[in-house]
Motif scaffolding. Structure first.
Motif, PDB file in Angstrom:
ATOM      1  N   ALA A 383       0.771  -1.077  -0.189  1.00 14.71           N
ATOM      2  CA  ALA A 383      -0.287  -0.426  -0.123  1.00 14.71           C
ATOM      3  C   ALA A 383       0.500   1.201  -0.264  1.00 14.71           C
ATOM      4  O   ALA A 383       0.455   2.377  -0.207  1.00 14.71           O
ATOM      5  CB  ALA A 383      -0.537   0.009   0.895  1.00 14.71           C
ATOM      6  N   ALA A 409      -3.747   4.082  -4.416  1.00 15.38           N
ATOM      7  CA  ALA A 409      -4.699   4.748  -3.536  1.00 15.38           C
ATOM      8  C   ALA A 409      -5.948   3.599  -4.253  1.00 15.38           C
ATOM      9  O   ALA A 409      -6.876   2.975  -2.952  1.00 15.38           O
ATOM     10  CB  ALA A 409      -5.426   5.827  -3.140  1.00 15.38           C
ATOM     11  N   GLY A 413      -7.308  -1.969  -1.457  1.00 13.42           N
ATOM     12  CA  GLY A 413      -7.440  -1.797  -0.664  1.00 13.42           C
ATOM     13  C   GLY A 413      -7.144  -2.856   0.738  1.00 13.42           C
ATOM     14  O   GLY A 413      -6.778  -3.509   0.837  1.00 13.42           O
ATOM     15  N   LEU A 414      -7.182  -1.450   1.518  1.00 12.75           N
ATOM     16  CA  LEU A 414      -6.621  -2.049   3.310  1.00 12.75           C
ATOM     17  C   LEU A 414      -7.293  -2.281   3.324  1.00 12.75           C
ATOM     18  O   LEU A 414      -8.008  -1.249   4.032  1.00 12.75           O
ATOM     19  CB  LEU A 414      -5.379  -1.191   3.745  1.00 12.75           C
ATOM     20  CG  LEU A 414      -4.908  -1.608   4.439  1.00 12.75           C
ATOM     21  CD1 LEU A 414      -3.739  -2.251   5.000  1.00 12.75           C
ATOM     22  CD2 LEU A 414      -3.817  -0.143   5.150  1.00 12.75           C
ATOM     23  N   VAL A 415      -7.212  -3.782   4.214  1.00 14.80           N
ATOM     24  CA  VAL A 415      -8.000  -3.863   5.811  1.00 14.80           C
ATOM     25  C   VAL A 415      -7.120  -4.015   6.460  1.00 14.80           C
ATOM     26  O   VAL A 415      -6.278  -5.054   7.130  1.00 14.80           O
ATOM     27  CB  VAL A 415      -8.891  -5.351   5.822  1.00 14.80           C
ATOM     28  CG1 VAL A 415      -9.834  -5.684   6.945  1.00 14.80           C
ATOM     29  CG2 VAL A 415      -9.627  -4.643   4.533  1.00 14.80           C
ATOM     30  N   GLY A 433     -13.240   4.411   0.583  1.00 16.17           N
ATOM     31  CA  GLY A 433     -12.413   4.793  -0.921  1.00 16.17           C
ATOM     32  C   GLY A 433     -12.974   5.321  -2.216  1.00 16.17           C
ATOM     33  O   GLY A 433     -12.278   5.433  -3.170  1.00 16.17           O
ATOM     34  N   ALA A 486     -13.431  -2.077   2.357  1.00 16.22           N
ATOM     35  CA  ALA A 486     -12.976  -2.074   1.603  1.00 16.22           C
ATOM     36  C   ALA A 486     -12.934  -2.533  -0.283  1.00 16.22           C
ATOM     37  O   ALA A 486     -13.054  -2.531  -1.087  1.00 16.22           O
ATOM     38  CB  ALA A 486     -11.580  -3.535   2.036  1.00 16.22           C
ATOM     39  N   ARG A 490     -14.402  -1.008  -4.202  1.00 16.86           N
ATOM     40  CA  ARG A 490     -13.023  -2.254  -5.780  1.00 16.86           C
ATOM     41  C   ARG A 490     -12.162  -2.019  -5.916  1.00 16.86           C
ATOM     42  O   ARG A 490     -11.653  -1.671  -7.358  1.00 16.86           O
ATOM     43  CB  ARG A 490     -14.326  -1.279  -7.298  1.00 16.86           C
ATOM     44  CG  ARG A 490     -15.566  -2.104  -7.146  1.00 16.86           C
ATOM     45  CD  ARG A 490     -16.298  -2.593  -8.718  1.00 16.86           C
ATOM     46  NE  ARG A 490     -16.582  -0.312  -9.097  1.00 16.86           N
ATOM     47  CZ  ARG A 490     -17.669   0.030  -9.111  1.00 16.86           C
ATOM     48  NH1 ARG A 490     -18.540  -0.420  -9.276  1.00 16.86           N
ATOM     49  NH2 ARG A 490     -17.316   1.378 -10.002  1.00 16.86           N
ATOM     50  N   ARG A 492      -8.589  -3.746  -7.110  1.00 19.57           N
ATOM     51  CA  ARG A 492      -7.421  -4.640  -8.120  1.00 19.57           C
ATOM     52  C   ARG A 492      -7.054  -5.796  -6.557  1.00 19.57           C
ATOM     53  O   ARG A 492      -6.472  -6.583  -7.401  1.00 19.57           O
ATOM     54  CB  ARG A 492      -7.107  -4.462  -8.764  1.00 19.57           C
ATOM     55  CG  ARG A 492      -7.212  -3.345  -9.889  1.00 19.57           C
ATOM     56  CD  ARG A 492      -8.120  -3.707 -10.559  1.00 19.57           C
ATOM     57  NE  ARG A 492      -7.585  -4.987 -11.635  1.00 19.57           N
ATOM     58  CZ  ARG A 492      -8.778  -6.020 -11.531  1.00 19.57           C
ATOM     59  NH1 ARG A 492     -10.134  -5.564 -11.687  1.00 19.57           N
ATOM     60  NH2 ARG A 492      -8.609  -6.682 -12.549  1.00 19.57           N
TER      61      ARG A 492
END
Lengths: 578, 644
Positions: A383, A409, A413-415, A433, A486, A490, A492
């Protein structure tokens, strides 16, 4: 000095108004200084010659001058307040935006609580100093200088007195103020400590009460409180010494003026009215010195604050956007780590070393390892919350350091490990996001994340209020919302750092199943805890203390990697005992 | 959301200022000494101008005298002047005791000036002592305020703390208290001196000339009225300013704490824009507040100047008519300056005082919050068994029931596993046991005694808690483990660490037990932190244990350790476990299934499986999830495709 530099830099855009302020205060001072002159005239030509008319005329003039001075002072107050508040706003804005540009490393280095204080409290200190300077104390030095000039004009013969008194006073005041600076800094540090303890007690209130530790906590607080009081008192006492010193000097000077002035009057070198005026000037000069000393007293604290603010502004962001970003506008989702190393400055051992992995859209790659193995760091690299110290992280073949931050960004997608929500509504959080996501999309994401029923049950549904940090939700609910967030974006590439830790086994299973379907065409990087997730990943990277010790599919690793076997075995043991 | 704050209430300065002064007044002895010294200092200070006035008179008399023929007695010279029509001069001559022909009496002058210096030195000394005592008093008062606030935090109901944004509370507890402390120590003391000086000066002015005093004082009510209007308007603005500051603080706190998320989701600009909006609003309000407040000083100065002018003119007229001496006028002018100086000092501190009062209101609001119910002084039975019972317990926040009619008994040594979906009321159940919440109806008993009837400390000394949120304070690992029981020794810590399998992990760290940790530190992983909290609970040696098993933020290796640790901890104690692990549930003595605030099933694993109800369903789902991934997929509803 940092304080001067900071003030100069941020007052620069307001040069015009500052000049106006100076002018106004000059006019004001001129008015104040003129009054004794007119009064002297009143005494010498009105009183001494018993000329009533002159007395009235001089009086009228004095009144006019007073009014003019008041108007100038009022306008000065308006402008001064404006300049100071604008100054504060500008510094706050810059500090805030600058911190936004810093990477995790710098933010954790300075510490979030300290950064918060610097952005708010410390800026406030400097702003207050500028306010004082702009609205009042600019007058003081002008009064001092003006007063001296006028006094000299009235009677140069007594000037040696002033030349002795004023520097002496300045010296004494200076000594006191200089001694106050280190104590002032200490007081600020002690205050930080008090605040830190209070913060801890608020955050850990359940644990403190559960273990009946209120008395201990009170004691702990009492200690830092006493420390603060001690230092604060020392500073206060030094400050209290200033006024008496000034007053003694003032009266000594007055006595001197009367004595030597009296001789000069006797000798016919001076008029009585002039003497009276001279007295007024002396008093004014010394009063002005007092005002200056008051401002000087504020200086140490403001100086310390300015230092702290400047430190933040000086910190270079470790992760900088590329000057000429690569032409890639949308990510496909191929993740490559090539012999990556992350070593913190000054550390003996690297957090990650020699790690490589490859993940393509449609694949799930898992990272396992014991605590401290560097798994979260690895995820942060993708990220670009952190940069490598050696090796490369590539997305679609391009080094992440060359990617446009907005593209990065949008594509990732960060959790994170610690589920954090922002104050607002469920909807605003989910749209973090992608702000233009439709309600239907939000509900879809919630469904996959097994959070649909949670939100439906909330008062207001998607518009339900969320407190800062998401504290009005349970850990499991927060985590699911973070997962949904996240999904809404959407991306990738999904980076799931222990994203199911707070969920019970059945909920997690459903979530993973739904997630697998929903992310069929995306790349998923999972930091895994439970063996089940790991088992069917397309590729597994096993880390031990930052080094890769195994890589491959589940079955291969069972044969080739001892560490992996150990991990699985411990899990299976745990399984068996269930 | 929270109680009405100072920002919503119409500002009433009076009560807040009185309470603020009240804090200072508690330092009886010191304040008494301060008052005495202030009176002395002020008295000496106001004596100054009289002496100076007399000195000026001496000089003036000399000037006038040297202009007159020597040798003649004063009355004769006065007669002469009158016949010549110089009435005023004659009157002045008589009034000031001029000796015709003589110059300035330097002997007398010298004496007077020495007196001036002496008086000034004494006054300065008195003021120094007074200043020191006042600083001590103000700092002691500030210290007491901080202590009171901290103690209040310990007495606020947990239910309240759960519902209020902690950032806002934190801002009050830190920023506002700091502001009040500073107001007390810097502003209040100056205010006191200024006011007393003003009183003393007025007294002196009256002794010189009641008429001039009247003239001088006429302007005061006008100024006060203007001042009051200004202060009222600016006070409202100040309250707004502090409210905006609180808002800004909250934004900063969130943005910095969630820094990673903001960066990762590319939302820096929006966040910055929102901040800029609040920032600008703060600037606007702050500007208006400071401007209005800053007008006080120019107004006071104008008043002072007008007063000065009027005194000069009227004084001159009086001197000419023989009603006053020049020295008297000079003294009077000095006094009026001494009067306006403190008044304008007060005015210039107006904004500081107002800001301090606004903060004080917030602090007092906090101190006035309703507290937990006071402890009742019952006692738990000496024979510690650990039998817990819930008798028809209900609880709600006021927004719908969280627990309804819960009946439950756990015998000593039993492990009770509480299961159910999120929001079923499991955490609430546990909160009632620990008395973080009090039941709306029904009661909870420990060994037959209502937990609400005994002091909380007594109850909690028999409980041990391992929570989902692993809170550690800033200190060494050793200190954090010892936190479990006041008076825990190093041996106790070691024993607990070994029993819970933490010892090995800790010793593997570079600093071992002396490793410093806190809430933010990354030097311990989530799993290691969990282990420390388990050891902490062990040290407490509780009869009843409360465990929240959603503590699985742990990697697989440490997972095993944690399981072993928890098992060691539970041995021989009654345990309430919010269970997530199948093994815990299956081997529990009693399983309690909760749904929507009610207990729907209770029993052992075998019993409940046989019953075929809620537990059975839950169990099946978990088994499926564990064993058969594809099956779980089919069983789940048609998954929504989110994005491509």
């Amino acid at each position: 000095m940092l304080l001067v530099g900071l003030v100069r830099r941020y007052l620069a855009p307001y040069r015009g108004r500052v000049a106006l302020l100076l002018l106004l205060e000059l006019l004001s001072v001129v008015a104040i200084l003129t009054l004794p002159v007119v009064n002297a005239d009143l005494v010498d030509r009105g009183l001494a010659r018993a000329d009533l008319d002159h007395v009235w005329r001089a009086g009228g003039l004095m009144l006019l001058v007073s009014l003019g001075q008041a108007v100038a002072a009022a306008v000065s107050s308006y402008t001064g307040a404006w300049v100071a508040m604008s100054f504060g706003r500008d510094v706050r804005r810059d500090v805030f935006e600058h911190v936004g540009r810093l990477s995790s490393l710098e933010v954790h280095g300075l510490g979030v609580p300290s950064l918060i204080t610097r952005c708010t409290n410390d800026v406030q200190q400097v702003q207050m100093l500028v306010l004082m300077t702009c609205t009042m104390i600019l007058t003081a030095p002008l009064m001092m200088v003006g007063g001296v000039v006028m006094a000299l004009r009235v009677d140069p013969g007594l000037s040696w007195l002033l030349l002795a008194a004023v520097p002496l006073l300045a010296l004494v005041v200076g000594v006191v103020v200089v001694r106050m600076v280190p104590s002032s800094r200490q007081a600020q540090e002690r205050l930080d400590q008090v605040n830190r303890v209070l913060r801890e007690q608020l955050m850990g209130v359940r644990v403190v009460r559960a273990f009946g530790r209120e008395p201990t906590e009170r004691e702990r607080f009492g200690r830092v409180n006493d420390e603060l009081t001690r230092v604060s008192r020392r500073v206060g006492r030094m400050m209290a010494a200033l006024t008496p010193i000034v007053l003694v000097t003032m009266n000594l000077t007055v006595a001197g003026v009367l004595w030597y002035g009296g001789h000069r009057v006797e000798a016919g070198e001076m008029q009585v009215g002039a003497l009276a005026a001279y007295l007024t000037y002396v008093v004014q000069i010394l009063a002005a010195t007092m005002m200056v000393s008051v401002m000087l007293v504020m200086l140490p604290r403001a100086a310390v604050s300015a230092e702290r603010v400047a430190e933040v502004l000086r910190t270079e962001p470790g992760v900088r956007p590329p000057r000429r970003p690569a032409p890639l506008t949308r990510l496909h989702g191929v993740v490559d780590l090539v012999d990556v190393e992350v070593r913190h400055p000054g550390a003996d051992a690297p957090v990650l070393s020699g790690v490589s992995l490859h993940a393509e859209p449609g694949q799930t790659v898992a990272v396992v390892g014991s605590t401290g193995a560097g798994k979260t760091t690895l995820v942060s690299l993708v990220a670009r919350l952190l940069d490598v110290t050696a090796g490369q992280v590539r997305l679609d073949g391009t080094d992440v350091r060359d990617l446009d931050p907005a593209v990065l960004a949008a594509g990732v997608g960060l959790v994170p490990q610690r589920a954090y929500l922002f104050s607002g509504t469920v909807a605003t959080n989910l749209r973090l996001g992608r702000p233009d996501a439709s309600e239907a999309e939000l509900w879809q994401a919630l469904e996959v994340a097994q959070a649909r029923d949670v939100v439906e049950a909330m008062d207001g549904g998607l518009e339900a209020a969320v407190l800062p940090g998401g504290t009005n939700l349970s850990g499991g609910q927060r985590q699911r919302l973070c997962l949904a967030r996240a999904l809404v974006a959407r991306p990738r590439v999904y980076l799931l750092d222990d994203a199911f830790s707070a969920l019970d086994a059945s909920t997690e299973a459903r979530a993973r199943a739904a997630l697998r379907a929903a992310t069929r065409d995306a790349t998923v990087l999972v930091v895994a805890q439970r063996a089940a997730t790991v088992e069917d990943a397309d590729d597994i990277v096993v880390l031990d203390q930052g080094r890769p010790v195994g890589r491959g599919r589940h079955d291969e690793l069972l044969l080739t990697c001892a560490t992996y076997r150990e991990i699985v075995a411990s899990q299976q043991l745990a399984e068996a005992s269930r | 959301m929270s109680a009405p704050t100072a920002a919503d209430r119409p500002t009433r300065l009076g009560p807040a200022v009185r309470r603020l002064l009240g804090l200072l007044a508690e330092e009886r002895l010191r304040m008494a000494a301060v008052l005495v010294l202030t009176v002395a200092a002020v008295g000496l200070t106001v004596a100054g101008p009289v002496l100076v006035g007399r000195a000026v008179d001496t000089i003036f008399a000399g000037v006038v005298g040297s202009g007159l023929p020597a040798g003649a007695p004063p009355e004769a010279v006065a007669e002469q002047l009158r016949t010549r029509g110089q009435d005023e001069l004659a009157t002045m001559l008589e009034r000031m005791g001029v000796v015709p022909g003589a110059g300035i009496d330097f002997h007398a002058l010298g004496g007077l000036l020495l007196l001036v210096v002496g008086v000034s030195a004494a006054s300065a000394l008195a003021e120094l002592l007074q200043g020191w005592l006042l600083t001590d008093a103000a700092n002691a008062a500030a210290r007491r305020l901080r202590t009171r606030v901290e103690e209040k935090v310990h007495r606020l109901p947990v239910a309240y703390l759960d519902r209020v944004p902690r950032g806002e509370l934190l801002s009050t507890v830190t920023n506002d208290v700091d502001n009040v402390a500073r107001t007390l120590s810097q502003t209040m003391s100056q205010l006191l001196v200024s006011l007393l000086t003003a009183v003393g000066v007025v007294v002196m002015m009256l002794t010189i000339s009641p008429l001039l005093t009247l003239v001088a004082l006429v302007v005061v009510p006008v100024a006060t009225l203007l001042g009051r209007v200004l202060m009222r308007r600016s006070q409202r603005l100040f309250v707004q300013q502090w409210a905006h500051t609180g808002e800004l603080n909250a934004q900063v706190e969130e943005a910095f704490t969630g820094h990673e998320l903001v960066a990762a989701y590319g939302r820096r600009e929006e966040v910055a824009a929102r901040f800029a909006a609040t920032n600008d609003r703060l600037k606007e309000v702050g500007h208006r507040a400071q401007f209005l407040s800053g007008l006080m000083n120019p107004i006071m100065v104008l008043v002072g100047n007008v007063s000065y002018v009027v005194i000069c003119v009227v004084g001159a007229l009086r001197v000419l008519s023989g009603g006053m001496t020049l020295g008297g006028v000079v003294a009077f002018v000095q006094y009026s300056q001494q009067l306006t100086a403190p008044l304008s000092q007060v005015a210039s501190m107006a904004n500081l005082v107002q800001s301090g009062v606004a903060s004080a209101e917030r602090v007092f609001d906090l101190l006035d919050l309703p507290e937990e119910e006071p402890d009742r002084d019952g006692a738990l039975p000496a024979r510690r068994q650990g039998r817990v019972a819930f008798e028809s317990v209900s609880f709600d926040y006021g927004a719908g029931p969280l627990l309804e009619e819960v009946d439950l008994v756990a015998e000593p040594g039993q492990t009770v596993a509480v299961v159910g979906p999120t929001g079923a009321g499991k955490t609430t159940l546990v909160n009632l046991l620990t008395r973080f919440y009090d039941p709306r109806t029904g009661r909870v008993t420990l060994d037959g005694v209502d937990v609400a009837s005994v002091p909380r400390a007594a109850l909690r000394s028999r409980l041990g808690l391992v929570l989902q949120d692993t809170w550690l304070f800033h200190g060494t690992i050793r200190d954090n483990i010892a936190f479990g029981r006041p008076g825990a020794t190093d041996a106790d810590v070691r024993r607990a660490a070994e029993a819970t399998f933490v010892d090995h992990v800790v010793r593997a760290l570079p600093d071992g037990y002396d490793t410093v940790v806190d809430e933010e530190a990354d030097n311990l992983s989530a799993g290691e932190r969990q282990l420390v909290t388990i050891a902490r609970a062990f040290v407490a040696d509780p009869d009843v244990l409360v465990l929240d098993e959603a503590t699985s933020a742990v990697d697989t290796r440490t997972e095993l350790l944690v399981q072993r640790a928890m098992r060691a901890l539970r041995a021989g104690r009654t345990s309430f476990v919010i269970a997530h692990r199948l093994s815990t549930i299956r081997h529990a003595d009693l399983i309690v299934v909760m749904e929507a605030g009610r207990i729907v099933e209770q029993g052992s694993h075998a019993e409940l499986l046989a019953a075929g109800g809620a537990y059975h369903r839950l169990h099946q789902a978990q088994l499926r999830a564990r064993a058969d991934e594809p099956a779980a997929q089919e069983a789940a509803p048609e998954p929504a495709r989110v994005g491509v």
